[in-house]
Design a protein around this motif. Structure first.
Motif, PDB file in Angstrom:
ATOM      1  N   THR A  37       1.036  -1.153   0.195  1.00 48.43           N
ATOM      2  CA  THR A  37      -0.095   0.038  -0.010  1.00 48.43           C
ATOM      3  C   THR A  37       0.831   1.065   0.024  1.00 48.43           C
ATOM      4  O   THR A  37       1.857   1.220   0.687  1.00 48.43           O
ATOM      5  N   THR A  39       0.684   5.724  -0.331  1.00 48.79           N
ATOM      6  CA  THR A  39      -0.230   6.735  -0.457  1.00 48.79           C
ATOM      7  C   THR A  39       0.246   7.750  -1.178  1.00 48.79           C
ATOM      8  O   THR A  39       1.389   7.838  -1.760  1.00 48.79           O
ATOM      9  N   TYR A  40      -0.808   8.708  -1.708  1.00 47.57           N
ATOM     10  CA  TYR A  40      -0.655   9.512  -2.859  1.00 47.57           C
ATOM     11  C   TYR A  40      -1.178  10.968  -2.488  1.00 47.57           C
ATOM     12  O   TYR A  40      -2.381  11.073  -2.388  1.00 47.57           O
ATOM     13  N   ALA A  41      -0.307  11.864  -2.363  1.00 47.00           N
ATOM     14  CA  ALA A  41      -0.920  13.119  -1.993  1.00 47.00           C
ATOM     15  C   ALA A  41      -1.275  14.212  -3.295  1.00 47.00           C
ATOM     16  O   ALA A  41      -0.177  14.478  -4.016  1.00 47.00           O
ATOM     17  N   VAL A  68      -3.233   1.979  -3.579  1.00 49.19           N
ATOM     18  CA  VAL A  68      -2.912   3.369  -3.449  1.00 49.19           C
ATOM     19  C   VAL A  68      -4.220   4.066  -2.914  1.00 49.19           C
ATOM     20  O   VAL A  68      -5.208   4.387  -3.080  1.00 49.19           O
ATOM     21  N   GLU A  69      -3.648   4.704  -1.475  1.00 49.04           N
ATOM     22  CA  GLU A  69      -4.535   5.558  -0.689  1.00 49.04           C
ATOM     23  C   GLU A  69      -4.320   7.051  -1.111  1.00 49.04           C
ATOM     24  O   GLU A  69      -3.440   7.635  -0.973  1.00 49.04           O
ATOM     25  N   ASN A  71      -4.819  10.695  -0.950  1.00 54.99           N
ATOM     26  CA  ASN A  71      -4.614  11.798   0.061  1.00 54.99           C
ATOM     27  C   ASN A  71      -4.836  13.353  -0.680  1.00 54.99           C
ATOM     28  O   ASN A  71      -3.960  13.854  -1.001  1.00 54.99           O
ATOM     29  N   SER A  84       3.911  17.536   6.791  1.00 55.67           N
ATOM     30  CA  SER A  84       3.731  16.097   7.055  1.00 55.67           C
ATOM     31  C   SER A  84       5.184  15.540   6.683  1.00 55.67           C
ATOM     32  O   SER A  84       5.532  14.490   7.311  1.00 55.67           O
ATOM     33  N   ASP A  89       5.738  12.011   8.281  1.00 52.33           N
ATOM     34  CA  ASP A  89       4.474  11.248   7.950  1.00 52.33           C
ATOM     35  C   ASP A  89       4.400  11.633   6.424  1.00 52.33           C
ATOM     36  O   ASP A  89       3.167  11.996   6.040  1.00 52.33           O
ATOM     37  N   PRO A  91       3.721  11.441   2.425  1.00 50.50           N
ATOM     38  CA  PRO A  91       2.934  10.597   1.497  1.00 50.50           C
ATOM     39  C   PRO A  91       4.121   9.573   0.853  1.00 50.50           C
ATOM     40  O   PRO A  91       5.320  10.528   0.684  1.00 50.50           O
ATOM     41  N   THR A  92       3.987   8.591   0.342  1.00 50.71           N
ATOM     42  CA  THR A  92       4.999   7.741  -0.503  1.00 50.71           C
ATOM     43  C   THR A  92       4.983   8.578  -1.679  1.00 50.71           C
ATOM     44  O   THR A  92       6.082   8.703  -2.087  1.00 50.71           O
ATOM     45  N   GLU A 307       7.808   0.030  -1.017  1.00 47.09           N
ATOM     46  CA  GLU A 307       6.836   1.065  -1.265  1.00 47.09           C
ATOM     47  C   GLU A 307       7.604   1.838  -2.405  1.00 47.09           C
ATOM     48  O   GLU A 307       6.812   2.382  -3.206  1.00 47.09           O
TER      49      GLU A 307
END
Length: 418
Positions: A37, A39-41, A68-69, A71, A84, A89, A91-92, A307
């Motif tokens: 998983t 993360t994508y901002a 893909v989460e 954000n 972040s 924290d 995002p990936t 990741e």
């Protein structure tokens, strides 16, 4: 042949990523690490966010081992992204504009970008800072101008070319002639001009090509400021800042209250396509054009190996795969212009009668601006002072007197970054 070449490049990119490691039969998208998983901002309005989410869905369908989460940061994007990152924290993957990248590059890993994939040199360089690629380009946001053809014809003016830009002098002459009436019934030749854009249109720039010298007070910069100020005077061709405040200039354009809409971005394509397209046309920005934003994808330094592998696959897909690039624009929403040749026909077919080719021409012909450390801070300070002191904003001073002072201030800030 172009589509075949693109497919070959895309396949090669995925194979290169697969070489990161993993057991035979393991999903190359995750480097052989099983399900991953990331993360994508990103930022954007509701329609733009929906476009991004549709691209994510296309990626997950093609790469079922990667989740893909999304954000979606709806305001103060860069500030919240910086917070972040500083807080551990990150995002990936983070969407980042070419103008902001120099301030964030240290938070991203270097990536391999095949510059030959893109039809625009400016796009290919968008993720590069100091000779190193830190982000993968995936969408271009070039600027053009929308015009009311009927207004030109009624005024006895030749409709501008869809491929050759008007000179800035011809634009001013046309805008003046297209202006009529007074008070609430006044019809303007143009919507308000954006100084930063008009500076480039007039041949000027904030900085020298090497990014070492502030240049906005050169003759081109002063002329650009004087045109913007003159355009909003009582006898000018554009609404003044007070009249334009809070107004939807696209709606004024659709209603025939302004004849030309400079600084026309791809996010307006869907709205234009909904009008009677026989009356409207997209043409190049006058003069030298306007600055182009290119949004890219940076991968966090703090991401774990699996990741990173998944993030590289995601960035490659978003940047080069027709399954993603064909989704960038539609009749309901347009995030921007595709960056690969193979998706341009799909883009142009959205509104075939209004000349979307002007957008792709603007991408192909865009000039790459110099990267400057603390660019956002320097330009924000300059713009605040310019607007407060001249009629570009709420002031009254002559730009010819103000700009040299602001250029000296810009130079001090620029020298302090070296």
């Amino acid at each position: 042949m172009q589509a075949k070449a693109l497919t070959a490049v895309t396949v090669a990119s995925f194979l290169a990523l697969a070489a990161c490691g993993g057991e035979p039969g393991a999903d190359p998208a995750t480097g052989g690490q099983g399900n991953v998983t990331i993360t994508y901002a990103f930022w954007g309005n509701n329609d733009e966010a929906a476009t991004i989410k549709s691209m994510i869905a296309a990626f997950e369908k093609a790469n079922p081992a990667v989740k893909v989460e999304a954000n979606w940061i709806q305001s103060d994007y860069e500030q919240k992204l910086q917070t972040s990152i500083a807080g551990g924290d990150a995002p990936t993957v983070a969407q980042i504009s070419n103008t902001a990248l120099p301030s964030f590059a240290s938070a991203f890993i270097p990536v391999e970008v095949d510059h030959g994939v893109y039809y625009s040199a400016a796009v290919a360089k968008a993720g590069n800072v100091g000779g190193t690629d830190y982000a993968v380009p995936f969408v271009a946001k070039s600027k053009v101008m929308a015009i009311n053809k009927a207004a030109f014809e009624s005024a006895g003016l030749t409709v501008p070319s869809g491929s050759a830009p008007m000179s800035t002098a011809d634009f001013v002459a046309a805008a003046t002639k297209l202006t009529s009436g007074s008070g609430e019934k006044k019809v303007y030749g143009s919507a308000p001009l954006w100084y930063d854009g008009w500076l480039v249109a007039e041949g000027g720039s904030y900085y020298s090509a090497d990014g070492r010298t502030c240049t906005m007070a050169d003759a081109d910069g002063i002329r650009a400021a004087q045109v913007v100020v003159g355009s909003t005077k009582p006898d000018g061709f554009a609404p003044n800042p007070a009249d334009a405040q809070g107004q939807d200039m696209f709606q004024w354009f659709a209603d025939g209250k302004v004849a030309m809409l400079p600084d026309f971005g791809p996010w307006n394509i869907a709205k234009l396509a909904a009008l009677d397209t026989s009356k409207f046309l997209i043409v190049p920005m006058p003069g030298k054009g306007e600055p182009m934003e290119v949004d890219s994808l940076g991968i966090s330094k703090s991401a774990e190996q699996a990741e990173v592998s998944a993030a590289k696959t995601f960035a490659t897909f978003m940047s080069t795969s027709p399954a993603a690039q064909n989704l960038l624009a539609s009749t309901t929403s347009a995030l921007g212009v595709p960056v690969v040749q193979g998706s341009l026909e799909s883009f142009r077919s959205i509104a075939p009668k209004v000349n979307l080719q002007a957008f792709t021409d603007a991408v192909a012909n865009a000039v790459t601006t110099a990267y400057v450390k603390d660019k956002v801070k320097i330009e924000s300070t300059f713009s605040t002072d310019l607007n407060s002191r001249t009629a570009i904003g709420s002031g009254t001073e002559d730009p010819a007197a103000v700009l040299p002072e602001l250029q000296a201030q810009c130079q001090q800030m620029l020298d302090a970054t070296k």
